[in-house]
Design a protein around this motif. Structure first.
Motif, short mmCIF file in Angstrom:
data_model
loop_
_atom_site.label_atom_id
_atom_site.label_comp_id
_atom_site.label_asym_id
_atom_site.label_seq_id
_atom_site.Cartn_x
_atom_site.Cartn_y
_atom_site.Cartn_z
N GLU B 417 0.83 -1.21 0.00
CA GLU B 417 0.00 0.00 0.00
C GLU B 417 0.87 1.25 0.00
N LEU B 418 0.45 2.23 -0.77
CA LEU B 418 1.25 3.45 -0.93
C LEU B 418 0.43 4.67 -0.49
N PRO B 419 1.11 5.72 -0.03
CA PRO B 419 0.39 6.95 0.32
C PRO B 419 -0.28 7.52 -0.93
N PRO B 420 -1.47 8.12 -0.79
CA PRO B 420 -2.17 8.70 -1.93
C PRO B 420 -1.26 9.64 -2.72
N GLY B 421 -1.35 9.55 -4.02
CA GLY B 421 -0.58 10.45 -4.87
C GLY B 421 0.83 9.99 -5.19
N THR B 422 1.21 8.78 -4.75
CA THR B 422 2.60 8.35 -4.99
C THR B 422 2.71 7.15 -5.94
N GLU B 423 1.57 6.53 -6.28
CA GLU B 423 1.64 5.27 -7.04
C GLU B 423 2.30 5.45 -8.41
N ARG B 424 1.82 6.42 -9.14
CA ARG B 424 2.32 6.60 -10.49
C ARG B 424 3.84 6.87 -10.50
N GLU B 425 4.26 7.74 -9.57
CA GLU B 425 5.69 8.06 -9.47
C GLU B 425 6.51 6.82 -9.12
N THR B 426 5.96 5.99 -8.23
CA THR B 426 6.70 4.80 -7.80
C THR B 426 6.86 3.81 -8.96
N VAL B 427 5.79 3.63 -9.74
CA VAL B 427 5.89 2.73 -10.89
C VAL B 427 6.95 3.24 -11.85
N ARG B 428 6.97 4.58 -12.02
CA ARG B 428 7.95 5.17 -12.93
C ARG B 428 9.38 5.01 -12.38
N ALA B 429 9.52 5.23 -11.07
CA ALA B 429 10.85 5.07 -10.45
C ALA B 429 11.32 3.62 -10.59
N ALA B 430 10.39 2.68 -10.48
CA ALA B 430 10.75 1.27 -10.63
C ALA B 430 11.26 1.02 -12.05
N ALA B 431 10.56 1.60 -13.02
CA ALA B 431 10.97 1.41 -14.41
C ALA B 431 12.40 1.90 -14.61
N GLY B 455 -1.29 1.66 -4.57
CA GLY B 455 -0.38 0.61 -4.15
C GLY B 455 0.32 -0.03 -5.33
N LEU B 456 1.21 -0.95 -5.00
CA LEU B 456 1.87 -1.76 -6.03
C LEU B 456 1.42 -3.21 -5.85
N ILE B 457 1.20 -3.88 -6.96
CA ILE B 457 0.95 -5.31 -6.90
C ILE B 457 2.30 -5.98 -7.13
N VAL B 458 2.80 -6.60 -6.08
CA VAL B 458 4.15 -7.18 -6.13
C VAL B 458 4.02 -8.68 -6.36
N ALA B 459 4.19 -9.10 -7.60
CA ALA B 459 4.02 -10.51 -7.94
C ALA B 459 5.35 -11.23 -7.71
N TYR B 460 5.56 -11.59 -6.45
CA TYR B 460 6.87 -12.18 -6.11
C TYR B 460 7.03 -13.58 -6.68
N GLY B 461 5.97 -14.13 -7.25
CA GLY B 461 6.08 -15.45 -7.87
C GLY B 461 6.72 -15.42 -9.25
#
Lengths: 483, 483
Positions: B417-431, B455-461
């Motif tokens: 779960e991510l704080p509101p307003g941070t999801e898009r940035e986090t996906v981009r930072a991951a990229a 949030g992020l869906i972390v598919a650790y599988g």
């Protein structure tokens, strides 16, 4: 009253007992996985089978634990699990009860079996090859090599086009054996020819095509597939030179045609060279699409196979091949070789994921092709089928010289021509011999003009080797006598 | 001028030459299959490649035979064959000519590759299991046993329902492992869950159902499949207890719902026991159908898996399972466990032959299940995935204690779960870290009300074992810092 229940293995065990809702309840706590799992299983089974009726209040976890000699937590855990699964309910103040909806499964309402269980003693019906000849050992060898060599991503979802290993192997093989001109990028692998045809039908419909030429003799279910996709089938007369493709001319809106050029199904003739060039001319003139169903192109006995029509006009012909005749229908593997302008549309449909196709058999077939095992298998089957054809022709020449047999240069079936008015009786007489065989008339398109052609389609590829003489005898007994 | 052509193997051979249309023509007669076949191949290739232009008159068979040192009949046969294939034309009085339409294949018009070739360095996207762990050796062992034991008819077309060996093995396995109540006659095997869903959608539509409840968070392509079948998806809010099935009540015309009860995708919660019973009540009240997508039911870490909803109401629930998470998506194998009243309609669709499914993998999976290899594999994968989950949770606790992780009791993914307003940035930072990971919001149904859940869906599988620490590091670097 003491009871005990049968174990799944059929034996009867003495099971721990407790009183639930005023009745003794025996719970079988044997079986794998520890006592907690066994208790869950036993309670679930008791609810499922109706032994614990909906609404029944269960003993407290403390009391059941004491009855069964278990720790209280074990019982509480089991109750919790069954509440989570919906078998039990737990409400403050009313304890744990059997949920209302856990009714036992009603017995199946189907009274008729889904398929008729009757199987004919002898089978000469078309559609399948001799499946008893599937090369199990060679296939497993190829599977072992293919699975060892496969990259991990081969086990993933894939891209809807099919494994590149197989598309590459097919592009080579089809060029060599069938004169097909393509590259792997224009091949799409399918779970059987019918699936490929369904995909094509939808793509053509999307292009605004509403009608397709079909052969006046052919397979019902192919024509139904085309119809389901929204295309009306317009029959072209089939004569001794194949489909009269000249009937396509001047029909506005008709911009697709479904043909079996190498070996017309079921009449067995090859499309005449003039008609091959005529249909290609037609396609390039009207921007039409020829769907070439090359279902048994590998099997030609008297000379080299007629090359694929596709080789003449790769931008106007969709070439369709399959392993159903050369290996086994059970593989459900087929391929479309597409003109460039159709690839995108077909892949778009495939991307929906509704039409899947297992990767493992694709990898195995690629290995089977590149190792030469496919050629060896086809060669050996060609000899076997040719021998059967020769037996058939010889038997007919001896015992029914008044009947003409045609369509014997290729494929897995021949047409035994019958005098007008005798086909139906002959099929019936064959059935009395335990022999299933199809009359020519059942392959005629419903809106094609009536003809007086009658005959039997003798699919000599179908029976296993050991049954073939018996099949021939039954056939001979069923034939109409000379006038 | 003398020329020679490269052989397919890349070498250059001295080829017999002749003069055609005023130019030297070299024909490579090497290769397998005798000189007649070689001549056909060589002439075909010459036409195909454009070396022999359309309209060119060929030498007489007598003259070419003399040039090449062959028997005249061999050349005449080859000409005949190529006329039959449409490469050449033969007309009384004008000799044998290259046909007008045998133009060389135009180069591919596609300029863009069909799929992007870019692949992320690290992958935490959902949808696939760790395909590098496919049990190749055990699978081959099962394949060998299955193929040896299979009756010949297993290689035939089959009946559209799937091999009885696998349906029997599944009925046992699903009863044991998932609490599913069925018999083999009510199981239909499919090439993947999407295919099963497509079949179901069509059947429900045929029953007059126009709308289906779907979870407000879910997989796009599932909802699209339902839409393509003609059913409008009506989103049910997903909260911490799963889908709010009470929203089904009072919606007339809504008689179907698609759920992931054991492990909601993607939020990871189990459907609350009250809601399990409520949805079953709803279904029996309105005659509705619950489609239970049990995509990763085998993977639960903290206690016994929640049993299938189907076990509560076999006449109202369609249970859908797959090997895509437990073995590999590449197998394209899934199953529908149907209420009695839907079996006939599904089989009617399957009888069209458009949705096929190879028999060999079905037989192998049956053997894999009955031999215990499936349980062993699932157990070992459960340990492996659990270890990864523990690593993920520990790493987050240490390096990002400000972020909550949920949905970790089961399956192959967690929700970070991510704080509101941070999801898009986090996906981009991951990229930027080379890490592909999906944000929660991309799974929200377009007509579901907006929420502030991010949030992020972390598919650790997904990643292979050896890459997992690298993946975790990349993830940690991309996360937003504590406020």
């Amino acid at each position: 009253m003491e009871k005990s229940w049968a174990t799944p293995a059929g034996g009867v065990v003495a099971a721990p007992g407790c009183r639930v809702g005023g009745a003794d309840l025996h719970l079988d706590l044997s079986g794998p996985g520890g006592v907690r799992a066994a208790l869950i299983r036993a309670l679930r089974e008791a609810v499922r089978s109706g032994r614990l009726a909906p609404g029944t209040r269960l003993p407290s976890s403390r009391s059941l634990a004491a009855d069964l000699g278990l720790a209280r937590n074990t019982v509480a855990d089991a109750y919790g699990e069954l509440v989570a699964e919906g078998w039990l309910t737990a409400r403050q103040g009313s304890g744990t009860r059997v949920a209302q909806r856990a009714a036992p499964r009603p017995p199946s309402r189907r009274t008729l079996p889904l398929r008729a269980a009757t199987r004919p003693l002898y089978d000469l019906r078309t559609g399948t090859a001799d499946v008893s000849a599937f090369p199990r050992t060679a296939w497993l060898t190829a599977a072992r090599r293919a699975l060892s060599a496969a990259p991990s991503e081969a086990f993933g979802y894939g891209d809807g086009q099919g494994r590149p290993e197989l598309r590459t192997a097919l592009a080579d093989y089809l060029a060599r054996a069938r004169g097909v001109r393509t590259d792997p990028d224009r091949i799409v692998l399918c779970a059987g020819f019918m699936q490929g045809l369904a995909l094509l039908g939808r793509v053509l419909r999307k292009r605004g095509i509403r009608e397709t030429g079909v052969e006046s003799y052919g397979l019902w279910h192919h024509q139904e597939t085309v119809t389901r996709a929204g295309l009306r089938g317009v029959p072209l007369t089939v004569d001794r030179q194949g489909a009269r493709v000249q009937e396509l001319d001047g029909r506005k809106g008709l911009r697709a045609v479904l043909l079996t050029p190498a070996h017309q199904f079921p009449t067995g003739v090859s499309l005449h060279p003039d008609r091959r060039t005529a249909v290609v001319d037609w396609a390039s003139r009207v921007g039409g699409v020829i769907v070439e169903d090359d279902y048994d192109g590998e099997f030609r006995y008297d000379r080299q196979p007629v090359g694929a029509l596709q080789g003449l006009a790769p931008e106007h012909v969709v070439y369709c091949g399959t392993t159903s005749k050369s290996l086994a229908p059970g593989l459900r593997l087929a391929w479309l070789v597409l003109p460039d302008h159709l690839v995108g549309d077909v892949l778009e449909l495939r991307a929906t994921g509704e039409w899947g196709c297992g990767a493992l058999d694709q990898l195995t077939l690629a290995e089977f092709l590149t190792s030469g095992a496919y050629d060896r298998h086809v060669r050996s089957m060609r000899l076997r089928y040719r021998r059967r054809r020769d037996q058939l022709v010889a038997a007919l020449a001896e015992h029914a010289p008044h009947l003409r047999v045609s369509g014997i240069a290729a494929g897995l079936h021949a047409v035994l021509e019958l005098p007008p008015g005798t086909e139906r009786e002959t099929v019936r007489a064959a059935a009395w011999q335990g022999l299933a065989v199809e009359g020519l008339s059942r392959f005629r398109h419903p809106s094609a003009p009536e003809t007086d052609r009658e005959g039997l389609i003798v699919a000599y590829g179908t029976p296993p080797d050991h049954a073939f003489s018996g099949v021939l005898d039954a056939l001979l007994r069923a034939l109409p006598p000379a006038e």
